[in-house]
Design a protein around this motif. Structure first.
Motif, short mmCIF file in Angstrom:
data_model
loop_
_atom_site.label_atom_id
_atom_site.label_comp_id
_atom_site.label_asym_id
_atom_site.label_seq_id
_atom_site.Cartn_x
_atom_site.Cartn_y
_atom_site.Cartn_z
N VAL A 20 0.81 -1.22 0.00
CA VAL A 20 0.00 0.00 0.00
C VAL A 20 0.84 1.27 0.00
O VAL A 20 0.55 2.21 -0.74
N PHE A 21 1.92 1.30 0.79
CA PHE A 21 2.64 2.56 0.97
C PHE A 21 4.01 2.63 0.30
O PHE A 21 4.47 3.73 0.00
N MET A 22 4.67 1.51 0.08
CA MET A 22 6.04 1.58 -0.43
C MET A 22 6.15 1.21 -1.91
O MET A 22 6.85 1.87 -2.67
N ALA A 23 5.47 0.16 -2.32
CA ALA A 23 5.52 -0.22 -3.73
C ALA A 23 4.81 0.80 -4.60
O ALA A 23 5.10 0.92 -5.80
N THR A 24 3.88 1.57 -4.05
CA THR A 24 3.10 2.53 -4.82
C THR A 24 3.80 3.88 -4.99
O THR A 24 3.22 4.80 -5.58
N ASP A 25 5.00 4.01 -4.49
CA ASP A 25 5.77 5.24 -4.66
C ASP A 25 5.85 5.58 -6.15
O ASP A 25 6.41 4.82 -6.94
N MET A 26 5.29 6.71 -6.55
CA MET A 26 5.17 7.03 -7.97
C MET A 26 6.51 7.29 -8.64
O MET A 26 6.63 7.15 -9.86
N VAL A 27 7.51 7.65 -7.87
CA VAL A 27 8.83 7.92 -8.46
C VAL A 27 9.54 6.62 -8.84
O VAL A 27 10.21 6.55 -9.87
N THR A 28 9.38 5.58 -8.02
CA THR A 28 10.15 4.35 -8.21
C THR A 28 9.33 3.21 -8.80
O THR A 28 9.80 2.07 -8.85
N SER A 29 8.10 3.48 -9.24
CA SER A 29 7.26 2.45 -9.84
C SER A 29 6.93 2.84 -11.29
O SER A 29 7.07 4.00 -11.67
N PRO A 30 6.48 1.90 -12.10
CA PRO A 30 6.21 2.17 -13.51
C PRO A 30 5.13 3.22 -13.74
O PRO A 30 4.29 3.48 -12.88
N ILE A 31 5.14 3.78 -14.94
CA ILE A 31 4.23 4.86 -15.28
C ILE A 31 2.85 4.33 -15.68
O ILE A 31 1.82 4.85 -15.24
N THR A 32 2.82 3.30 -16.53
CA THR A 32 1.56 2.81 -17.06
C THR A 32 0.90 1.82 -16.12
O THR A 32 1.54 1.20 -15.28
N HIS A 33 -0.42 1.68 -16.27
CA HIS A 33 -1.16 0.73 -15.45
C HIS A 33 -0.71 -0.71 -15.72
O HIS A 33 -0.61 -1.52 -14.80
N LYS A 34 -0.47 -1.03 -16.99
CA LYS A 34 0.00 -2.37 -17.34
C LYS A 34 1.37 -2.62 -16.70
O LYS A 34 1.63 -3.70 -16.16
N GLY A 35 2.23 -1.63 -16.75
CA GLY A 35 3.54 -1.75 -16.13
C GLY A 35 3.44 -1.89 -14.63
O GLY A 35 4.21 -2.64 -14.01
N GLN A 36 2.48 -1.19 -14.01
CA GLN A 36 2.29 -1.29 -12.57
C GLN A 36 1.83 -2.68 -12.15
O GLN A 36 2.22 -3.19 -11.10
N VAL A 83 14.11 -2.73 -11.69
CA VAL A 83 13.57 -3.22 -12.97
C VAL A 83 12.62 -2.20 -13.60
O VAL A 83 12.32 -2.29 -14.79
N THR A 84 12.16 -1.23 -12.84
CA THR A 84 11.19 -0.25 -13.33
C THR A 84 11.58 0.42 -14.64
O THR A 84 10.74 0.55 -15.54
N PRO A 85 12.84 0.88 -14.82
CA PRO A 85 13.20 1.49 -16.11
C PRO A 85 12.98 0.54 -17.29
O PRO A 85 12.57 0.98 -18.37
N LEU A 86 13.24 -0.75 -17.10
CA LEU A 86 13.01 -1.72 -18.17
C LEU A 86 11.53 -1.88 -18.45
O LEU A 86 11.11 -1.98 -19.61
N ILE A 87 10.73 -1.90 -17.39
CA ILE A 87 9.28 -2.00 -17.58
C ILE A 87 8.76 -0.78 -18.33
O ILE A 87 7.95 -0.90 -19.26
N ASN A 88 9.23 0.40 -17.94
CA ASN A 88 8.81 1.63 -18.63
C ASN A 88 9.24 1.64 -20.10
O ASN A 88 8.57 2.21 -20.96
N LYS A 89 10.37 1.00 -20.38
CA LYS A 89 10.89 0.98 -21.75
C LYS A 89 10.05 0.09 -22.67
O LYS A 89 9.80 0.43 -23.82
N PHE A 90 9.61 -1.05 -22.13
CA PHE A 90 8.90 -2.01 -22.97
C PHE A 90 7.37 -1.93 -22.84
O PHE A 90 6.66 -2.50 -23.66
N VAL A 91 6.88 -1.25 -21.81
CA VAL A 91 5.43 -1.05 -21.67
C VAL A 91 5.20 0.46 -21.71
O VAL A 91 5.17 1.12 -20.67
N LYS A 92 5.04 0.97 -22.90
CA LYS A 92 5.00 2.41 -23.08
C LYS A 92 3.57 2.91 -23.22
O LYS A 92 2.66 2.16 -23.59
N THR A 93 3.38 4.20 -22.95
CA THR A 93 2.10 4.84 -23.18
C THR A 93 1.96 5.15 -24.66
O THR A 93 2.95 5.20 -25.40
#
Length: 323
Positions: free
Chosen positions: A256-272, A306-316
């Motif tokens: 609820v509180f740590m994995a949801t940090d918007m800075v360190t988690s993926p941008i897209t819902h699929k990536g999340q 791994v978040t940068p890789l997720i953002n790279k391959f799961v793009k908006t």
């Protein structure tokens, strides 16, 4: 000449400013703090206040004398969140000098080294927590932490006994506490993670305020539940019911509180969703097959990486692009 100021992400136009979001998260953590004070007494409050004050101090001194940046970041609430989460991840018996050291690592190494808010790749509070866990295993041991002694239950919180946490019982065997005790918080462990109901209340508040979305918490808890259930069905004597995994340790707090940090988690819902599933599966792997009873902190930090890789391959979708 026009001057353009470049700041860290997120770059989103919304009535919800960074400051409002951060202080909304702080407010959401109040129920867990109140429950921890009830069960562990004044020590929980003192550790939290010292941790928050230390995080604010170290951010101020680094910002002023090393980075020479904008001191207004002290009031945005991010350092307060880091301080509270760091305190929530330690036993109520932790010496004050250790929580101060943890705050220094959280802010100095986990956050300001990368340029401050919006630029850190890893959750700062988890960086500090893992540092304390690896560097001071005796003080951070999960096998003999203070037992809860309710303020109005007739017991003295000063002379509280120590005992095994739920996770150490799961790892080593023994009589597990009731599900209701784990749900309410009447169990040993890090004082900010013991009460599932308090964390759920905070999570619902953040969902209603649209501070977080459901994707990471649901995928985190759901994947952990399914994986733990498969193991339990294969060998129920070796692996406990998945309900205990969800309620024990830092599972709820992390989801609820740590994995949801918007800075360190993926941008897209699929990536999340991918991120949350990775966190949940890794947590169960660490708990069931690793040498330590807990795995939430390590799982989230790994997925942060791994978040940068997720953002790279799961793009908006590109702006103006029509499917």
């Amino acid at each position: 000449m026009s001057v353009f100021n470049i700041s860290g992400s997120p770059h989103v136009h919304s009535v919800m400013t960074t400051k409002k979001i951060m202080w909304g998260v702080v407010l959401a953590m109040i129920p867990a703090l109140l429950v921890s004070i009830y069960f562990f007494g004044i020590n929980a409050l003192v550790l939290t206040l010292v941790s928050v004050a230390s995080c604010l101090f170290f951010e101020w001194i680094i910002q002023k004398y090393l980075l020479k940046g904008d001191l207004s970041t002290l009031t945005d609430g991010s350092a307060v969140i880091t301080g509270m989460l760091l305190a929530f991840n330690v036993p109520s018996s932790l010496p004050l000098w250790l929580i101060i050291l943890g705050a220094l690592v959280s802010i100095g190494v986990g956050k300001m080294t990368f340029g401050g808010l919006g630029k850190n790749p890893f959750n700062p509070a988890l960086v500090g927590r893992v540092f304390l866990f690896l560097s001071f295993p005796t003080d951070m041991a999960m096998s003999a932490w203070p037992k809860p002694t309710p303020l109005f239950g007739g017991s003295s919180v000063v002379d509280a006994l120590t005992g095994p946490t739920t996770l150490s019982i799961i790892k080593q065997g023994g009589d597990l506490p009731s599900v209701m005790d784990m749900f309410v918080g009447n169990v040993g462990g890090s004082f900010g993670e013991i009460s599932a109901i308090a964390i759920i209340i905070g999570g619902i508040y953040m969902l209603c305020r649209k501070i977080i979305s459901w994707h990471i918490p649901v995928s985190f808890l759901g994947s952990a539940f399914v994986f733990a259930l498969i193991l339990h069905l294969i060998n129920p004597t070796e692996y406990v019911s998945p309900i205990y995994h969800l309620l024990a340790g830092g599972m709820m707090l992390g989801a609820v509180f740590m994995a949801t940090d918007m800075v360190t988690s993926p941008i897209t819902h699929k990536g999340q969703i991918i991120f949350g599933c990775g966190c949940g599966i890794l947590t169960i792997v660490f708990r069931c097959f690793g040498p330590m009873p807990e795995g939430v902190s390590f799982a989230i930090l790994i997925m942060n990486g791994v978040t940068p890789l997720i953002n790279k391959f799961v793009k908006t979708d590109k702006f103006g692009y029509k499917k």
